[in-house]
Design an enzyme around this catalytic site. Structure first.
Site, PDB file in Angstrom:
ATOM      1  N   TYR A 110       0.832  -1.197   0.000  1.00 54.34           N
ATOM      2  CA  TYR A 110       0.000   0.000   0.000  1.00 54.34           C
ATOM      3  C   TYR A 110       0.869   1.249   0.000  1.00 54.34           C
ATOM      4  O   TYR A 110       1.990   1.252   0.502  1.00 54.34           O
ATOM      5  CB  TYR A 110      -0.940   0.014   1.208  1.00 54.34           C
ATOM      6  CG  TYR A 110      -0.262  -0.203   2.550  1.00 54.34           C
ATOM      7  CD1 TYR A 110       0.314   0.861   3.255  1.00 54.34           C
ATOM      8  CD2 TYR A 110      -0.211  -1.468   3.130  1.00 54.34           C
ATOM      9  CE1 TYR A 110       0.926   0.670   4.482  1.00 54.34           C
ATOM     10  CE2 TYR A 110       0.397  -1.666   4.361  1.00 54.34           C
ATOM     11  CZ  TYR A 110       0.955  -0.603   5.036  1.00 54.34           C
ATOM     12  OH  TYR A 110       1.562  -0.797   6.249  1.00 54.34           O
ATOM     13  N   ASP A 150      -2.830   2.156  10.526  1.00 56.68           N
ATOM     14  CA  ASP A 150      -1.690   1.381  11.042  1.00 56.68           C
ATOM     15  C   ASP A 150      -0.675   1.270   9.910  1.00 56.68           C
ATOM     16  O   ASP A 150      -0.526   0.230   9.278  1.00 56.68           O
ATOM     17  CB  ASP A 150      -2.154   0.006  11.525  1.00 56.68           C
ATOM     18  CG  ASP A 150      -1.020  -0.806  12.119  1.00 56.68           C
ATOM     19  OD1 ASP A 150       0.038  -0.218  12.452  1.00 56.68           O
ATOM     20  OD2 ASP A 150      -1.157  -2.041  12.255  1.00 56.68           O
ATOM     21  N   ILE A 151       0.002   2.357   9.645  1.00 56.20           N
ATOM     22  CA  ILE A 151       0.866   2.467   8.471  1.00 56.20           C
ATOM     23  C   ILE A 151       2.303   2.106   8.851  1.00 56.20           C
ATOM     24  O   ILE A 151       2.967   2.837   9.587  1.00 56.20           O
ATOM     25  CB  ILE A 151       0.809   3.880   7.878  1.00 56.20           C
ATOM     26  CG1 ILE A 151      -0.657   4.292   7.621  1.00 56.20           C
ATOM     27  CG2 ILE A 151       1.627   3.950   6.604  1.00 56.20           C
ATOM     28  CD1 ILE A 151      -1.430   3.343   6.721  1.00 56.20           C
ATOM     29  N   GLU A 152       2.769   0.972   8.342  1.00 50.65           N
ATOM     30  CA  GLU A 152       4.091   0.464   8.691  1.00 50.65           C
ATOM     31  C   GLU A 152       4.985   0.239   7.478  1.00 50.65           C
ATOM     32  O   GLU A 152       6.176  -0.035   7.638  1.00 50.65           O
ATOM     33  CB  GLU A 152       3.947  -0.836   9.488  1.00 50.65           C
ATOM     34  CG  GLU A 152       3.101  -0.686  10.755  1.00 50.65           C
ATOM     35  CD  GLU A 152       2.980  -1.981  11.544  1.00 50.65           C
ATOM     36  OE1 GLU A 152       3.918  -2.807  11.459  1.00 50.65           O
ATOM     37  OE2 GLU A 152       1.958  -2.166  12.230  1.00 50.65           O
ATOM     38  N   LEU A 153       4.417   0.316   6.283  1.00 48.98           N
ATOM     39  CA  LEU A 153       5.173   0.022   5.066  1.00 48.98           C
ATOM     40  C   LEU A 153       5.085   1.191   4.091  1.00 48.98           C
ATOM     41  O   LEU A 153       4.251   2.084   4.232  1.00 48.98           O
ATOM     42  CB  LEU A 153       4.606  -1.242   4.403  1.00 48.98           C
ATOM     43  CG  LEU A 153       4.541  -2.517   5.257  1.00 48.98           C
ATOM     44  CD1 LEU A 153       3.833  -3.618   4.480  1.00 48.98           C
ATOM     45  CD2 LEU A 153       5.930  -2.956   5.688  1.00 48.98           C
TER      46      LEU A 153
END
Length: 301
Positions: A110, A150-153
């Site tokens: 994403y 929940d943005i981790e990438l």
């Protein structure tokens, strides 16, 4: 004169006692009883309905929309029956439990390429999960309460735009209800993925992940660093409720698990001093169901 002096002294002592009592009460902090839990990444955790029916949580976050941006979307509920989710959402809401959809996560693909891309994603979320009327809604006519970031990438660009676009939909939901926005940044401040988005001030709740990050996670030997990190987060988000994010079992994260007794007696008294302390967030319903962590801490939250 002596009599007047004694009266004045007594009054001063009484005032000092009241001030001391007020300061102690403030230092003791507040309890909210609010626990947020993530649900959706294994069928072994049971249905959403069961999570809400437990009476343990005030918010359940359905996870995850693991693909978005560039016109591509992917919802991954890891073996759960999507057909059952819609009725379960309505059941949860009938019990006063908020239900949000989390976008992102640690596995997926994403990103947001532009402001226009952020607008397209916001429109998709509205049409498919919030108050829109798409004919392809995954959960039927169930209307979720909001969106969790929940943005981790990927890259951090344009999540501030996405947050503003989503918040602008508030009032357009059935009954004029608002769109709730929450976020789950990592505890090192500022979060490299969500820092700019959080500076918009539009997030209602921020569930800071105080795990998988030894530099700011709670443990007795790191209490001062934990307290400093918490204060930085709480003070930077005066318009948001800030939650202490924790794993519900030692196996739920690489590090950061806090035993219930230590949480109640050591960590919570630190965070509850903040005026915008909101509660505790747990990863995840699966682990909580196995350990009963939320039951053990609910009296202290």
């Amino acid at each position: 004169m002596a009599s007047l002096w004694r009266l004045a002294l007594a009054a001063a002592m009484c005032g000092a006692l009241i001030l001391s009592s007020s300061s102690s009460a403030a230092a003791a902090g507040k309890k909210t009883g609010r626990i947020t839990v993530y649900w959706g990444q294994t069928a072994a955790e049971g249905r959403l309905r069961e999570a809400c029916g437990s009476g343990l949580y005030t918010t359940v976050i359905v996870s995850f929309l693991t693909g978005f941006g560039g016109g591509r979307y992917k919802l991954d509920l890891a073996g759960h029956d999507r057909g059952a989710v819609g009725p379960d959402v309505k059941y949860c809401q009938s019990r006063g439990v908020l239900v949000l959809l989390s976008i992102g996560g640690g596995i997926g693909r994403y990103s947001l390429a532009s402001k226009a891309d952020a607008k397209a994603v916001a429109d998709h979320l509205w049409d498919f999960y919030l108050g829109g009327r798409s004919k392809s809604r995954p959960f039927g006519d169930a209307v979720l309460d909001g969106i969790d970031f929940d943005i981790e990438l990927g890259r951090p660009a344009h999540y501030d735009d996405l947050a503003r676009y989503l918040k602008a939909y508030s009032g357009r939901k059935p009954g004029g209800k608002k769109v709730w926005l929450t976020a789950a940044p990592q505890c090192p401040f500022p979060d490299r993925m969500l820092g700019e988005a959080l500076r918009t001030g539009v997030f209602d709740r921020v569930h800071v992940q105080f795990y998988n990050n030894p530099s700011c996670s709670y443990r007795a030997s790191n209490a001062a660093a934990f307290a400093a990190a918490w204060r930085k987060w709480a003070s930077s988000l005066p318009r948001s409720s800030v939650y202490l994010g924790l794993p519900a079992a030692p196996g739920a994260a690489n590090s950061g698990y806090v035993p219930p007794a230590a949480l109640a007696g050591e960590a919570l008294p630190i965070v509850q001093r903040s005026r915008n302390y909101g509660g505790v967030m747990l990863w995840s319903r699966y682990w909580d169901r196995r350990t009963g962590y939320s039951k053990k801490i609910k009296h202290a939250v």
